[in-house]
Design a protein around this motif. Structure first.
Motif, PDB file in Angstrom:
ATOM      1  N   LEU A 129       0.818  -1.226   0.000  1.00 51.11           N
ATOM      2  CA  LEU A 129       0.000   0.000   0.000  1.00 51.11           C
ATOM      3  C   LEU A 129       0.849   1.272   0.000  1.00 51.11           C
ATOM      4  N   LEU A 130       1.754   1.360   0.952  1.00 54.34           N
ATOM      5  CA  LEU A 130       2.551   2.586   1.063  1.00 54.34           C
ATOM      6  C   LEU A 130       3.400   2.881  -0.174  1.00 54.34           C
ATOM      7  N   PRO A 131       4.268   1.915  -0.593  1.00 55.53           N
ATOM      8  CA  PRO A 131       5.090   2.202  -1.768  1.00 55.53           C
ATOM      9  C   PRO A 131       4.250   2.462  -3.022  1.00 55.53           C
ATOM     10  N   THR A 132       3.123   1.737  -3.159  1.00 54.68           N
ATOM     11  CA  THR A 132       2.302   1.943  -4.357  1.00 54.68           C
ATOM     12  C   THR A 132       1.690   3.346  -4.355  1.00 54.68           C
ATOM     13  N   LEU A 133       1.179   3.761  -3.210  1.00 46.08           N
ATOM     14  CA  LEU A 133       0.600   5.105  -3.145  1.00 46.08           C
ATOM     15  C   LEU A 133       1.673   6.165  -3.360  1.00 46.08           C
ATOM     16  N   GLU A 134       2.826   5.909  -2.804  1.00 46.16           N
ATOM     17  CA  GLU A 134       3.928   6.847  -2.979  1.00 46.16           C
ATOM     18  C   GLU A 134       4.249   7.030  -4.466  1.00 46.16           C
ATOM     19  N   ARG A 135       4.289   5.886  -5.156  1.00 45.27           N
ATOM     20  CA  ARG A 135       4.594   5.916  -6.589  1.00 45.27           C
ATOM     21  C   ARG A 135       3.484   6.637  -7.366  1.00 45.27           C
ATOM     22  N   LEU A 136       2.224   6.310  -7.040  1.00 45.53           N
ATOM     23  CA  LEU A 136       1.103   6.945  -7.732  1.00 45.53           C
ATOM     24  C   LEU A 136       1.114   8.459  -7.522  1.00 45.53           C
ATOM     25  N   ILE A 137       1.384   8.864  -6.291  1.00 47.06           N
ATOM     26  CA  ILE A 137       1.393  10.294  -5.984  1.00 47.06           C
ATOM     27  C   ILE A 137       2.538  10.981  -6.713  1.00 47.06           C
ATOM     28  N   ASP A 138       3.700  10.344  -6.686  1.00 46.60           N
ATOM     29  CA  ASP A 138       4.864  10.896  -7.373  1.00 46.60           C
ATOM     30  C   ASP A 138       4.614  11.114  -8.851  1.00 46.60           C
ATOM     31  N   SER A 139       3.964  10.102  -9.467  1.00 52.09           N
ATOM     32  CA  SER A 139       3.853  10.147 -10.920  1.00 52.09           C
ATOM     33  C   SER A 139       2.751  11.092 -11.396  1.00 52.09           C
ATOM     34  N   CYS A 140       1.860  11.521 -10.507  1.00 59.06           N
ATOM     35  CA  CYS A 140       0.758  12.349 -11.008  1.00 59.06           C
ATOM     36  C   CYS A 140       1.112  13.830 -11.043  1.00 59.06           C
ATOM     37  N   LEU A 151     -12.079   7.005   5.200  1.00 56.53           N
ATOM     38  CA  LEU A 151     -12.154   5.703   5.855  1.00 56.53           C
ATOM     39  C   LEU A 151     -13.418   5.679   6.691  1.00 56.53           C
ATOM     40  N   THR A 152     -14.105   4.540   6.715  1.00 57.57           N
ATOM     41  CA  THR A 152     -15.312   4.517   7.546  1.00 57.57           C
ATOM     42  C   THR A 152     -14.915   4.337   9.002  1.00 57.57           C
ATOM     43  N   GLU A 153     -15.836   4.770   9.850  1.00 55.31           N
ATOM     44  CA  GLU A 153     -15.623   4.678  11.279  1.00 55.31           C
ATOM     45  C   GLU A 153     -15.339   3.229  11.681  1.00 55.31           C
ATOM     46  N   THR A 154     -16.124   2.310  11.125  1.00 56.20           N
ATOM     47  CA  THR A 154     -15.930   0.906  11.486  1.00 56.20           C
ATOM     48  C   THR A 154     -14.562   0.386  11.034  1.00 56.20           C
ATOM     49  N   ALA A 155     -14.075   0.908   9.912  1.00 53.99           N
ATOM     50  CA  ALA A 155     -12.763   0.475   9.428  1.00 53.99           C
ATOM     51  C   ALA A 155     -11.648   0.898  10.380  1.00 53.99           C
ATOM     52  N   VAL A 156     -11.640   2.158  10.777  1.00 51.87           N
ATOM     53  CA  VAL A 156     -10.560   2.591  11.672  1.00 51.87           C
ATOM     54  C   VAL A 156     -10.794   2.158  13.108  1.00 51.87           C
ATOM     55  N   MET A 157     -12.044   1.783  13.415  1.00 46.49           N
ATOM     56  CA  MET A 157     -12.338   1.257  14.747  1.00 46.49           C
ATOM     57  C   MET A 157     -11.495   0.022  15.032  1.00 46.49           C
ATOM     58  N   ARG A 158     -11.165  -0.707  13.971  1.00 45.32           N
ATOM     59  CA  ARG A 158     -10.354  -1.909  14.168  1.00 45.32           C
ATOM     60  C   ARG A 158      -8.974  -1.524  14.666  1.00 45.32           C
ATOM     61  N   ARG A 159      -8.589  -0.311  14.275  1.00 45.21           N
ATOM     62  CA  ARG A 159      -7.472   0.369  14.878  1.00 45.21           C
ATOM     63  C   ARG A 159      -6.287  -0.527  15.218  1.00 45.21           C
ATOM     64  N   SER A 160      -5.962  -1.399  14.312  1.00 47.30           N
ATOM     65  CA  SER A 160      -4.745  -2.146  14.583  1.00 47.30           C
ATOM     66  C   SER A 160      -3.620  -1.115  14.523  1.00 47.30           C
ATOM     67  N   ASP A 161      -2.581  -1.352  15.247  1.00 47.63           N
ATOM     68  CA  ASP A 161      -1.478  -0.406  15.243  1.00 47.63           C
ATOM     69  C   ASP A 161      -0.949  -0.215  13.840  1.00 47.63           C
ATOM     70  N   TYR A 162      -1.060  -1.285  13.052  1.00 45.91           N
ATOM     71  CA  TYR A 162      -0.560  -1.204  11.694  1.00 45.91           C
ATOM     72  C   TYR A 162      -1.335  -0.163  10.881  1.00 45.91           C
ATOM     73  N   VAL A 163      -2.668  -0.163  11.023  1.00 46.38           N
ATOM     74  CA  VAL A 163      -3.490   0.810  10.290  1.00 46.38           C
ATOM     75  C   VAL A 163      -3.131   2.227  10.707  1.00 46.38           C
ATOM     76  N   LEU A 164      -3.031   2.430  12.011  1.00 48.53           N
ATOM     77  CA  LEU A 164      -2.693   3.767  12.508  1.00 48.53           C
ATOM     78  C   LEU A 164      -1.319   4.214  12.002  1.00 48.53           C
ATOM     79  N   GLN A 165      -0.380   3.293  12.039  1.00 50.90           N
ATOM     80  CA  GLN A 165       0.976   3.607  11.599  1.00 50.90           C
ATOM     81  C   GLN A 165       0.988   3.961  10.108  1.00 50.90           C
ATOM     82  N   THR A 166       0.239   3.163   9.327  1.00 51.59           N
ATOM     83  CA  THR A 166       0.172   3.433   7.888  1.00 51.59           C
ATOM     84  C   THR A 166      -0.497   4.779   7.622  1.00 51.59           C
ATOM     85  N   MET A 167      -1.541   5.066   8.381  1.00 50.27           N
ATOM     86  CA  MET A 167      -2.195   6.373   8.224  1.00 50.27           C
ATOM     87  C   MET A 167      -1.218   7.504   8.526  1.00 50.27           C
TER      88      MET A 167
END
Ligand code: C2E
Ligand code: MG
Ligand code: MG
Ligand code: MG
Length: 287
Positions: A129-140, A151-167
């Motif tokens: 996700l991160l590198p792909t978004l980085e590339r997409l943003i760079d190229s546009c 993001l929906t409330e229920t999606a971030v409610m899962r709030r795994s540390d990974y999601v928060l870190q990626t955000m």
């Protein structure tokens, strides 16, 4: 038109009921084909600033122009795409197309529009996700601060540390996040204050009929002051009447999105809408 759309919903639904699992697999295969053959489209719904009376952003909403069933709405295929993982390539397609279209809009003289794209929880499960978004943003070639992920409330409610870190990492790239369908989940004040988000989007269910429902008005007011206390901007979804718009403005809501301003529309129509400034006649000019 609404009738025929409903018709194809039921048709597709019946189809799935009739064929059971096999049709799920068929739909997956068709969705894969759709991605390959370019049957997906984006429609854009404008966001209206209640302080300035200007269109300040767009939300990209995906549609599937199916060769048999006609135009399918996201409710008819996004859940399936999430289930089978196709939401990952679909999501990248959406972001890529949205940013290209933003580029086109800039060329047509609309440089100051934020672009919001919906992100599924499932997309965070892609390690790229991160590198792909980085590339997409760079190229546009567009400054990433114009890009927003919903993001929906229920999606971030899962709030795994990974999601928060990626955000947070995406935040460092300059993109911002909004919390979609707010009010339908169970976010606590404490939870909200820890999220790296910039906007709250009040779910349509609170806005619909609010002019005759004092209780909805109180809830909407409470959500607006909650957001402002957290230094977040507030967007009201599903604004369909002038009365709703006026109440929201009174309550200090920042932005409105809904059929009153416009439905989601294809790019060419959107460009006309932005140029013709249709909202001026609709809403009685700039305040
Ligand atoms: P959402 O992100 O909450 O988007 C708002 C939905 O409400 C859109 O429906 C929009 O057309 C509709 N809407 C906007 N204003 C009004 C109004 O005034 N009245 C009414 N009745 N409806 C209004 P749509 O396009 O069918 O999308 C439904 C959901 O599908 C979206 O809800 C979003 O969760 C999901 N979705 C759409 N595009 C994507 C995408 O590219 N990726 C992902 N992951 N999800 C998507
Ligand atoms: Mg959304
Ligand atoms: Mg929403
Ligand atoms: Mg929704």
């Amino acid at each position: 038109q609404a009738k025929s759309r409903q018709g194809c919903t039921y048709h597709l639904y019946d189809e799935r009921l009739d064929h059971g699992m096999r049709s799920q697999v068929d739909m997956q295969r068709e969705l894969r084909r759709a991605l390959r053959k370019g049957e997906l489209q984006l429609h854009y719904q404008p966001r209206f600033c209640l302080h300035t009376g200007r269109i300040v952003g767009l939300e990209a909403l995906v549609r599937w122009q199916h060769e048999q069933y006609g135009l399918l709405m996201p409710g008819e295929f996004v859940p399936l795409a999430e289930e089978c993982g196709l939401i990952v390539p679909l999501g990248y397609w959406v972001i890529d197309r949205a940013m290209r279209d933003m580029q086109l809009l800039r060329e047509r003289g609309h440089p100051a529009l934020h672009m919001a794209v919906n992100l599924s929880f499932r997309q965070f499960q892609d390690s790229q996700l991160l590198p792909t978004l980085e590339r997409l943003i760079d190229s546009c070639g567009i400054d990433s601060h114009w890009l927003e992920f919903e993001l929906t409330e229920t999606a971030v409610m899962r709030r795994s540390d990974y999601v928060l870190q990626t955000m947070r990492r995406l935040g460092h790239l300059g993109v911002r996040f909004s919390l979609d369908d707010f009010g339908t989940g169970f976010s606590s004040f404490e939870h909200l204050s820890n999220l790296p988000i910039a906007l709250l989007k009040i779910d349509r269910s609170f806005v619909t009929g609010m002019e005759t429902r004092p209780q909805s008005q109180q809830l909407v007011q409470a959500m607006i002051s909650l957001a402002h206390n957290l230094d977040l901007q507030v967007v009201a979804e599903g604004v369909e009447t002038l009365e709703q718009l006026q109440l929201l403005r009174e309550f200090g809501c920042d932005q409105a999105q809904g059929y009153l301003i416009s439905k989601a529309m294809p790019l060419t129509e959107l460009a006309r809408f932005l140029s013709a400034d249709v909202r001026q006649s609709l809403l009685g000019g700039r305040p």
